[in-house]
Design a protein around this motif. Structure first.
Motif, PDB file in Angstrom:
ATOM      1  N   ASN A  58       0.794  -1.340  -0.027  1.00  0.00           N
ATOM      2  CA  ASN A  58       0.082   0.151  -0.044  1.00  0.00           C
ATOM      3  C   ASN A  58       0.959   1.240  -0.016  1.00  0.00           C
ATOM      4  O   ASN A  58       0.251   2.702  -0.038  1.00  0.00           O
ATOM      5  N   SER A  59       2.181   1.231  -0.061  1.00  0.00           N
ATOM      6  CA  SER A  59       3.010   2.461  -0.319  1.00  0.00           C
ATOM      7  C   SER A  59       4.292   2.245  -0.484  1.00  0.00           C
ATOM      8  O   SER A  59       4.922   0.974  -0.342  1.00  0.00           O
ATOM      9  N   GLY A  60       5.082   3.058  -0.773  1.00  0.00           N
ATOM     10  CA  GLY A  60       6.767   2.771  -0.769  1.00  0.00           C
ATOM     11  C   GLY A  60       7.308   2.532   0.704  1.00  0.00           C
ATOM     12  O   GLY A  60       8.210   1.862   0.631  1.00  0.00           O
ATOM     13  N   SER A  61       6.675   3.357   1.468  1.00  0.00           N
ATOM     14  CA  SER A  61       7.178   3.351   2.904  1.00  0.00           C
ATOM     15  C   SER A  61       6.954   1.723   3.420  1.00  0.00           C
ATOM     16  O   SER A  61       7.808   1.100   3.933  1.00  0.00           O
ATOM     17  N   SER A  62       5.792   1.388   2.886  1.00  0.00           N
ATOM     18  CA  SER A  62       5.376  -0.285   3.335  1.00  0.00           C
ATOM     19  C   SER A  62       6.318  -1.194   2.578  1.00  0.00           C
ATOM     20  O   SER A  62       6.805  -2.212   3.202  1.00  0.00           O
ATOM     21  N   THR A  85      18.381  11.698   2.693  1.00  0.00           N
ATOM     22  CA  THR A  85      17.382  10.623   2.100  1.00  0.00           C
ATOM     23  C   THR A  85      16.152  10.990   2.480  1.00  0.00           C
ATOM     24  O   THR A  85      15.754  11.835   3.065  1.00  0.00           O
ATOM     25  N   PHE A  86      15.139  10.054   2.233  1.00  0.00           N
ATOM     26  CA  PHE A  86      13.744  10.250   2.520  1.00  0.00           C
ATOM     27  C   PHE A  86      13.639   9.432   3.818  1.00  0.00           C
ATOM     28  O   PHE A  86      14.111   8.404   3.969  1.00  0.00           O
ATOM     29  N   PRO A  87      12.914  10.007   4.857  1.00  0.00           N
ATOM     30  CA  PRO A  87      12.696   9.208   6.285  1.00  0.00           C
ATOM     31  C   PRO A  87      12.510   7.707   5.949  1.00  0.00           C
ATOM     32  O   PRO A  87      13.000   6.707   6.943  1.00  0.00           O
ATOM     33  N   GLU A 156      17.789  -2.021  -2.730  1.00  0.00           N
ATOM     34  CA  GLU A 156      17.476  -0.674  -3.650  1.00  0.00           C
ATOM     35  C   GLU A 156      16.374   0.065  -3.151  1.00  0.00           C
ATOM     36  O   GLU A 156      15.312  -0.671  -3.580  1.00  0.00           O
ATOM     37  N   ASP A 157      16.216   1.141  -2.890  1.00  0.00           N
ATOM     38  CA  ASP A 157      15.083   2.089  -2.882  1.00  0.00           C
ATOM     39  C   ASP A 157      14.861   2.655  -3.831  1.00  0.00           C
ATOM     40  O   ASP A 157      15.593   3.853  -4.180  1.00  0.00           O
ATOM     41  N   CYS A 158      14.002   2.343  -4.958  1.00  0.00           N
ATOM     42  CA  CYS A 158      13.827   2.756  -6.223  1.00  0.00           C
ATOM     43  C   CYS A 158      12.427   3.581  -6.225  1.00  0.00           C
ATOM     44  O   CYS A 158      11.982   3.807  -7.341  1.00  0.00           O
ATOM     45  N   CYS A 159      11.948   3.808  -5.206  1.00  0.00           N
ATOM     46  CA  CYS A 159      10.836   4.961  -5.062  1.00  0.00           C
ATOM     47  C   CYS A 159      10.892   5.940  -5.900  1.00  0.00           C
ATOM     48  O   CYS A 159       9.902   6.443  -6.412  1.00  0.00           O
ATOM     49  N   ASP A 160      12.136   6.583  -6.205  1.00  0.00           N
ATOM     50  CA  ASP A 160      12.242   7.582  -7.290  1.00  0.00           C
ATOM     51  C   ASP A 160      12.674   7.187  -8.555  1.00  0.00           C
ATOM     52  O   ASP A 160      12.973   8.118  -9.380  1.00  0.00           O
ATOM     53  N   ALA A 161      12.613   6.057  -8.890  1.00  0.00           N
ATOM     54  CA  ALA A 161      13.572   5.827  -9.831  1.00  0.00           C
ATOM     55  C   ALA A 161      13.095   4.554 -10.929  1.00  0.00           C
ATOM     56  O   ALA A 161      13.941   3.928 -11.732  1.00  0.00           O
ATOM     57  N   PHE A 180       9.461   0.150  -4.651  1.00  0.00           N
ATOM     58  CA  PHE A 180       8.956   1.251  -5.385  1.00  0.00           C
ATOM     59  C   PHE A 180       7.537   1.962  -4.966  1.00  0.00           C
ATOM     60  O   PHE A 180       7.038   1.410  -3.977  1.00  0.00           O
ATOM     61  N   SER A 181       7.224   3.110  -5.115  1.00  0.00           N
ATOM     62  CA  SER A 181       6.489   3.965  -4.599  1.00  0.00           C
ATOM     63  C   SER A 181       5.459   4.305  -5.526  1.00  0.00           C
ATOM     64  O   SER A 181       5.927   4.615  -6.826  1.00  0.00           O
ATOM     65  N   PHE A 182       3.961   4.372  -5.526  1.00  0.00           N
ATOM     66  CA  PHE A 182       3.180   5.086  -6.581  1.00  0.00           C
ATOM     67  C   PHE A 182       2.255   6.123  -5.912  1.00  0.00           C
ATOM     68  O   PHE A 182       1.066   6.305  -6.400  1.00  0.00           O
ATOM     69  N   ALA A 185       2.942  11.647  -6.744  1.00  0.00           N
ATOM     70  CA  ALA A 185       4.529  12.495  -7.412  1.00  0.00           C
ATOM     71  C   ALA A 185       5.088  11.567  -8.085  1.00  0.00           C
ATOM     72  O   ALA A 185       6.242  11.961  -8.631  1.00  0.00           O
ATOM     73  N   HIS A 186       5.093  10.385  -8.124  1.00  0.00           N
ATOM     74  CA  HIS A 186       6.027   9.366  -8.600  1.00  0.00           C
ATOM     75  C   HIS A 186       5.876   9.034 -10.128  1.00  0.00           C
ATOM     76  O   HIS A 186       4.949   9.356 -10.594  1.00  0.00           O
ATOM     77  N   HIS A 187       6.753   7.955 -10.655  1.00  0.00           N
ATOM     78  CA  HIS A 187       6.688   7.961 -12.200  1.00  0.00           C
ATOM     79  C   HIS A 187       5.420   7.447 -12.650  1.00  0.00           C
ATOM     80  O   HIS A 187       5.034   7.579 -13.812  1.00  0.00           O
TER      81      HIS A 187
END
Ligand SMILES: Cc1ncc(COP(=O)(O)O)c(C=O)c1O
Length: 413
Positions: A58-62, A85-87, A156-161, A180-182, A185-187
């Protein structure tokens, strides 16, 4: 900013009827938790990257929480990560009982400094957690080399990538797992949403277990069959015994101290429609970045982003750092840009350790965090998302040049 002025956002969702129709049909099906669509989304997302397993959440943080949980490292094992980085790149390590170790970033790539990363390795180090900052791939050759020489797990935290490559391979295919994050704001977006990918079947099972309440019954075929054939009983389910010998339905046996972090059918419906547009989004982001880069090529007071020769980034945003000795402060530059309708954002947390939540926790820091502090003080980013056209990028470029050459008339230092 004048109310009639066009806003050039730093990011935003780009969608049309397809996403709305897809979600409407998911709503009408009447099963709104994870189901056929989440499975298909996982399958197609894995296909896009060329990986074996994708586990939606349910999120990139999760996704980061699942990845840290699935490592199942000893309590107190160290996880090395950059300070800028992102927290929620690193919070999951902390809440799962691991010990973060912070090192500095490089100033022009904004990524973890591999020299400091290696200096931080001790006998207690278990893993390395690297975000590809703003979509700019880290130095994966060196990082992989360090991890394999010291026997460390790599996430690898690819949330922005999403869409970024290194040596012609998608980022996310270099470590044990990638996330990954959806977020809009993301890709690509599912509103809220995330994904963990891996080639390791055992990790994939654990990831599903941690995601689904800690449920032991998490193997892929069982989940599919159980849903497709109402009344079907997997032989594993009823032949299962708890450690004390008690027979018990395996679907209600818990093998992990788990959570519920599942993605819903509605989110997956949106994700499936967005996936079809993803290649176009990637191209647009690259085009927008290149246009802005050309426009600001000759600025003297801003540091422009640097990329490794093997890297092919799909940028989340365009970072700029006000150089030491510039005749203006970052806040003056960002205020000017915002007054012209150009949204700006700081580079996430800057130096995470300067925030209230991270004070007096005794986290280990290796080396000085000079660049992370510089990022916190002088860096900001600007949008390159597909909702911006070439003219928007030229407008933004001109505004930056105006600041740089003094035409913006900033009050100065
Ligand atoms: C590098 C990085 N990691 C993790 C996250 C968290 O993703 P989410 O907002 O989906 O929880 C973000 C969010 O923007 C991010 O930029």
């Amino acid at each position: 900013m004048h109310p009639k002025m066009k806003l050039r956002r730093y990011a935003g969702a780009v969608y049309d009827r397809e996403e709305l129709d897809s979600m409407t049909s998911a709503m009408q099906d009447g099963w709104w938790s994870g189901g056929e669509r989440t499975e298909l989304f996982e399958h197609d997302f894995a296909g896009f990257l060329g990986v074996k397993h994708a586990i939606s959440c349910n999120s990139g943080s999760s996704a980061n929480l699942l990845a840290m949980s699935a490592l199942e490292m000893e309590l107190g094992a160290e996880v090395i990560t950059p300070a800028a980085t992102f927290p929620t790149t690193i919070n999951p390590a902390i809440v799962t009982g691991l010990s973060p170790v912070f090192v500095d970033v490089e100033l022009d790539t904004y990524n973890i400094d591999p020299i400091m990363l290696e200096k931080a390795v001790t006998g207690r180090t278990g893993a390395v957690m690297v975000p590809h900052m703003l979509g700019n791939p880290c130095d994966m050759d060196r990082i992989r080399n360090i991890c394999s020489r010291h026997g460390l797990r790599l996430v690898e935290d690819c949330c922005d990538a999403l869409g970024s490559k290194y040596k012609d391979r998608p980022v996310a295919t270099f470590g044990d797992m990638a996330t990954f994050s959806f977020y809009p704001a993301h890709h690509m977006t599912t509103g809220e949403g995330g994904m963990v990918v891996t080639d390791d079947g055992e990790l994939a099972e654990r990831l599903r277990g941690y995601r689904d309440w800690g449920r032991l019954c998490n193997c892929e075929p069982c989940q599919e069959v159980a849903r497709q054939k109402e009344g079907y009983l997997c032989p594993k389910r009823l032949n299962f015994k708890l450690p004390d010998g008690t027979p018990y339905d395996r679907r209600y046996a818990y093998g992990y101290i788990g959570f519920n972090l599942k993605m819903t059918e509605l989110q997956a419906a949106m994700g499936l429609a967005q996936l079809k547009k993803l290649s176009g989004f990637v191209e647009a982001r690259k085009r927008n970045f290149d246009t802005l880069r050309r426009c600001v090529e000759n600025v003297t007071h801003f540091l422009l982003p640097h990329t490794y020769p093997s890297a092919d980034p799909c940028w989340f945003a365009f970072p700029l750092t006000v150089k030491d000795g510039a005749p203006f402060y970052r806040e003056q530059a960002t205020r000017y840009l915002e007054s012209r309708g150009v949204q700006t954002r700081p580079m996430f947390a800057g130096n995470l350790l300067r925030h209230p939540a991270y004070q007096n926790k005794g986290f280990r820091v290796v080396g000085k965090l000079t660049n992370s502090d510089k990022v916190m003080k002088d860096t900001f980013f600007i949008g390159v998302y597909p909702g911006l056209a070439t003219e928007d990028m030229e407008f933004i470029g001109e505004a930056i040049c105006d600041i740089d050459n003094g035409r913006a008339g900033l009050p100065g230092k």
